[in-house]
Design a protein around this motif. Structure first.
Motif, mmCIF file in Angstrom:
data_model
loop_
_atom_site.group_PDB
_atom_site.id
_atom_site.type_symbol
_atom_site.label_atom_id
_atom_site.label_comp_id
_atom_site.label_asym_id
_atom_site.label_seq_id
_atom_site.Cartn_x
_atom_site.Cartn_y
_atom_site.Cartn_z
ATOM 1 N N LEU A 188 28.469 50.246 50.220
ATOM 2 C CA LEU A 188 27.732 51.504 50.230
ATOM 3 C C LEU A 188 28.687 52.693 50.317
ATOM 4 O O LEU A 188 28.469 53.727 49.676
ATOM 5 N N SER A 189 29.750 52.551 51.104
ATOM 6 C CA SER A 189 30.734 53.636 51.226
ATOM 7 C C SER A 189 31.439 53.890 49.906
ATOM 8 O O SER A 189 31.627 55.047 49.492
ATOM 9 N N LEU A 190 31.822 52.815 49.226
ATOM 10 C CA LEU A 190 32.495 52.971 47.939
ATOM 11 C C LEU A 190 31.553 53.591 46.908
ATOM 12 O O LEU A 190 31.957 54.463 46.126
ATOM 13 N N TRP A 191 30.298 53.156 46.907
ATOM 14 C CA TRP A 191 29.336 53.714 45.967
ATOM 15 C C TRP A 191 29.094 55.196 46.276
ATOM 16 O O TRP A 191 29.029 56.027 45.358
ATOM 17 N N GLY A 192 28.977 55.528 47.560
ATOM 18 C CA GLY A 192 28.796 56.925 47.936
ATOM 19 C C GLY A 192 29.975 57.780 47.542
ATOM 20 O O GLY A 192 29.810 58.901 47.034
ATOM 21 N N GLY A 193 31.193 57.264 47.731
ATOM 22 C CA GLY A 193 32.373 58.006 47.311
ATOM 23 C C GLY A 193 32.406 58.222 45.809
ATOM 24 O O GLY A 193 32.779 59.313 45.337
ATOM 25 N N TRP A 194 32.011 57.189 45.059
ATOM 26 C CA TRP A 194 31.987 57.304 43.596
ATOM 27 C C TRP A 194 30.963 58.351 43.147
ATOM 28 O O TRP A 194 31.233 59.158 42.259
ATOM 29 N N ARG A 195 29.803 58.351 43.785
ATOM 30 C CA ARG A 195 28.784 59.338 43.411
ATOM 31 C C ARG A 195 29.245 60.760 43.716
ATOM 32 O O ARG A 195 28.997 61.684 42.936
ATOM 33 N N LEU A 196 29.926 60.956 44.844
ATOM 34 C CA LEU A 196 30.435 62.288 45.169
ATOM 35 C C LEU A 196 31.544 62.702 44.206
ATOM 36 O O LEU A 196 31.641 63.868 43.814
ATOM 37 N N LEU A 197 32.371 61.751 43.809
ATOM 38 C CA LEU A 197 33.473 62.058 42.905
ATOM 39 C C LEU A 197 32.969 62.556 41.560
ATOM 40 O O LEU A 197 33.630 63.369 40.899
ATOM 41 N N ARG A 198 31.821 62.099 41.141
ATOM 42 C CA ARG A 198 31.271 62.490 39.838
ATOM 43 C C ARG A 198 30.621 63.872 39.859
ATOM 44 O O ARG A 198 30.311 64.415 38.803
ATOM 45 N N ARG A 199 30.420 64.423 41.041
ATOM 46 C CA ARG A 199 29.810 65.747 41.129
ATOM 47 C C ARG A 199 30.875 66.829 41.073
ATOM 48 O O ARG A 199 32.001 66.638 41.540
ATOM 49 N N LEU A 241 34.782 64.761 50.312
ATOM 50 C CA LEU A 241 35.344 63.510 49.799
ATOM 51 C C LEU A 241 36.849 63.452 50.057
ATOM 52 O O LEU A 241 37.382 62.403 50.459
ATOM 53 N N PHE A 242 37.554 64.562 49.864
ATOM 54 C CA PHE A 242 38.994 64.609 50.107
ATOM 55 C C PHE A 242 39.289 64.362 51.579
ATOM 56 O O PHE A 242 40.215 63.627 51.933
ATOM 57 N N TRP A 243 38.504 64.964 52.459
ATOM 58 C CA TRP A 243 38.654 64.761 53.903
ATOM 59 C C TRP A 243 38.449 63.293 54.262
ATOM 60 O O TRP A 243 39.229 62.710 55.023
ATOM 61 N N SER A 244 37.414 62.684 53.702
ATOM 62 C CA SER A 244 37.130 61.274 53.981
ATOM 63 C C SER A 244 38.278 60.382 53.522
ATOM 64 O O SER A 244 38.702 59.459 54.242
ATOM 65 N N THR A 251 46.370 63.382 66.582
ATOM 66 C CA THR A 251 46.085 62.736 65.300
ATOM 67 C C THR A 251 44.997 63.462 64.512
ATOM 68 O O THR A 251 44.796 63.158 63.330
ATOM 69 N N ALA A 252 44.305 64.413 65.131
ATOM 70 C CA ALA A 252 43.352 65.230 64.383
ATOM 71 C C ALA A 252 44.054 66.085 63.333
ATOM 72 O O ALA A 252 43.396 66.648 62.453
ATOM 73 N N LEU A 253 45.379 66.164 63.414
ATOM 74 C CA LEU A 253 46.139 66.952 62.449
ATOM 75 C C LEU A 253 45.901 66.473 61.019
ATOM 76 O O LEU A 253 45.861 67.283 60.089
ATOM 77 N N PHE A 254 45.718 65.167 60.815
ATOM 78 C CA PHE A 254 45.564 64.644 59.462
ATOM 79 C C PHE A 254 44.257 65.155 58.825
ATOM 80 O O PHE A 254 44.246 65.596 57.677
ATOM 81 N N GLY A 255 43.175 65.085 59.571
ATOM 82 C CA GLY A 255 41.913 65.599 59.048
ATOM 83 C C GLY A 255 41.938 67.106 58.880
ATOM 84 O O GLY A 255 41.454 67.636 57.876
ATOM 85 N N ALA A 256 42.513 67.821 59.864
ATOM 86 C CA ALA A 256 42.583 69.279 59.781
ATOM 87 C C ALA A 256 43.428 69.718 58.593
ATOM 88 O O ALA A 256 43.067 70.657 57.867
ATOM 89 N N ALA A 257 44.559 69.044 58.379
ATOM 90 C CA ALA A 257 45.419 69.391 57.248
ATOM 91 C C ALA A 257 44.690 69.193 55.924
ATOM 92 O O ALA A 257 44.829 69.992 54.991
ATOM 93 N N ALA A 258 43.888 68.120 55.831
ATOM 94 C CA ALA A 258 43.116 67.884 54.606
ATOM 95 C C ALA A 258 42.103 68.998 54.381
ATOM 96 O O ALA A 258 41.894 69.450 53.243
ATOM 97 N N ILE A 259 41.470 69.477 55.450
ATOM 98 C CA ILE A 259 40.484 70.558 55.319
ATOM 99 C C ILE A 259 41.159 71.844 54.856
ATOM 100 O O ILE A 259 40.690 72.509 53.924
#
Length: 404
Positions: free
Chosen positions: A330-341, A350-353, A195-203
């Protein structure tokens, strides 16, 4: 520290049983015993060889070999159709010293994952996020419990996080060194647990997209990294050598059969809403789940009590409905802050997450905590970004002089 006290799981017996492949591969050099055979001498060994990752069983073999054990000392596979007493009395449970030796590889790699989390947090958002994300990882009771057992989770987590670190390196400074690191870590991650394939494929996909925007000539490095990851995976899986595509299809079939058995016995989610609720409970509240089979409540009650009383159990930073809601916010706020950068490296994290969260939500058919482990590092990273950002905002607000 809590590795010897972790309550036992029957899958630990199975992983130790599978470590016979270490003897076949590295001690005896008998590759024919671990290559695919239409009429295998041991159908059980071949079935487990295809269904499971291989890195942990090789490391378990190395551990018992270094500890002075022999392949003849290994237990049989845990028999889930029989009770605790039968397994204990008929050679299906490992000796205590063997079990402890077999746990160290996963536990040590789990600890390595904490260092990788710190590095990722630092690269993505600075020192506060590095400390908060690695603290979340190091305290998470679900990660601690499963990573301390002689199972695949420690290697899966460590190499998945190292693959993301290598991907960040490659995205920022393309070249043969980061490509080599990404290929090795990505291949070892998928060889640890499929199942690590999903994260590896995203990277890999994220690195390709980043390099495509920068320069088409630099596409060579993520492509070479992906090829190396495939070669690493195949090198560690002799059962795949004669027909990789055929083995992939068979592994997918075996995995679907296993999930069908598990859901028929233990029940599955009633629908998408129920599945989402299960994801939210397991991802954000994250209390340790010591067993999946209800009868084990009696079998390992004493072990659970001892483990709970020790200081090494961990602390769920969600822990309750209110705490889980705060962690999710906090996770949603952190994702939003990363998306704006506009930083490509930040976008890759962010894509991996997002890929881990979505694949875990959609593909997990029943509420077993082990199946939600991939998403915890992503939650830890995003929540740390969110907490660090809010802390900076509050600090800035209260430092402003009062006007008027």
């Amino acid at each position: 520290a809590g590795t010897p006290a972790a309550p036992f799981h029957g899958d630990e017996s199975t992983q130790i049983f599978m470590s016979r492949d270490y003897a076949y591969f590295f001690l005896e050099g008998d590759l024919e015993r671990i290559r695919y055979d239409a009429a295998p001498a041991s159908p059980t060994e071949q079935h487990l060889r295809l269904l499971n990752g291989v890195v942990n069983k090789y490391l378990i073999g190395l551990a018992w070999h270094a500890a002075g054990f022999h392949v003849d000392d290994l237990n049989e596979q845990w028999d889930w159709g029989a009770d605790w007493d039968y397994n204990q009395q008929n050679g299906h449970a490992p000796a205590p010293a063997l079990l402890l030796a077999a746990r160290w590889p996963s536990a040590l790699l789990l600890a390595l994952g904490a260092a990788a989390m710190f590095a990722l947090g630092y690269i993505v958002d600075g020192a506060p996020t590095a400390y908060l994300s690695s603290l979340y990882y190091a305290l998470n009771p679900a990660l601690l419990l499963n990573g301390r057992r002689a199972m695949m989770e420690g290697s899966f987590l460590a190499f998945s996080l190292l693959a993301l670190l290598a991907g960040v390196w490659l995205a920022r400074r393309p070249g043969w060194k980061p490509a080599l690191a990404l290929g090795l870590a990505g291949g070892l991650a998928v060889a640890s647990k499929h199942t690590a394939l999903f994260g590896a494929a995203a990277i890999f996909a994220g690195c390709l997209a980043i390099r495509l925007r920068a320069s088409r000539r630099s596409l060579l490095w993520p492509a070479l990294a992906a090829l190396l990851a495939l070669l690493v995976f195949l090198a560690l899986n002799p059962a795949w050598w004669d027909d990789p595509l055929g083995r992939a299809a068979e592994v997918l079939r075996l995995r679907q059969e296993l999930l069908a058995i598990q859901t028929s016995v233990f029940g599955s989610y009633a629908g998408p809403a129920d599945q989402l609720a299960g994801f939210l409970r397991q991802a954000f509240i994250a209390q340790p789940q010591y067993y999946e089979v209800p009868a084990w409540a009696e079998y390992i009650a004493g072990q659970i009590a001892g483990y709970e009383a020790a200081p090494w159990r961990g602390v769920s930073l969600g822990g309750s409905a209110a705490g889980g809601a705060l962690l999710a916010a906090l996770s949603l706020w952190g994702g939003w802050r990363l998306l704006r950068r506009q930083d490509a490296v930040v976008r890759l994290a962010l894509f991996w997450s997002a890929a881990l969260a979505l694949s875990t939500l959609v593909l997990t058919p029943l509420e077993w905590e082990r199946y939600y482990l991939p998403v915890y590092p992503a939650i830890g990273l995003l929540a740390a970004v969110g907490a660090a950002d809010l802390t900076r905002r509050i600090h800035t607000r209260f430092r402003q002089p009062i006007s008027g």
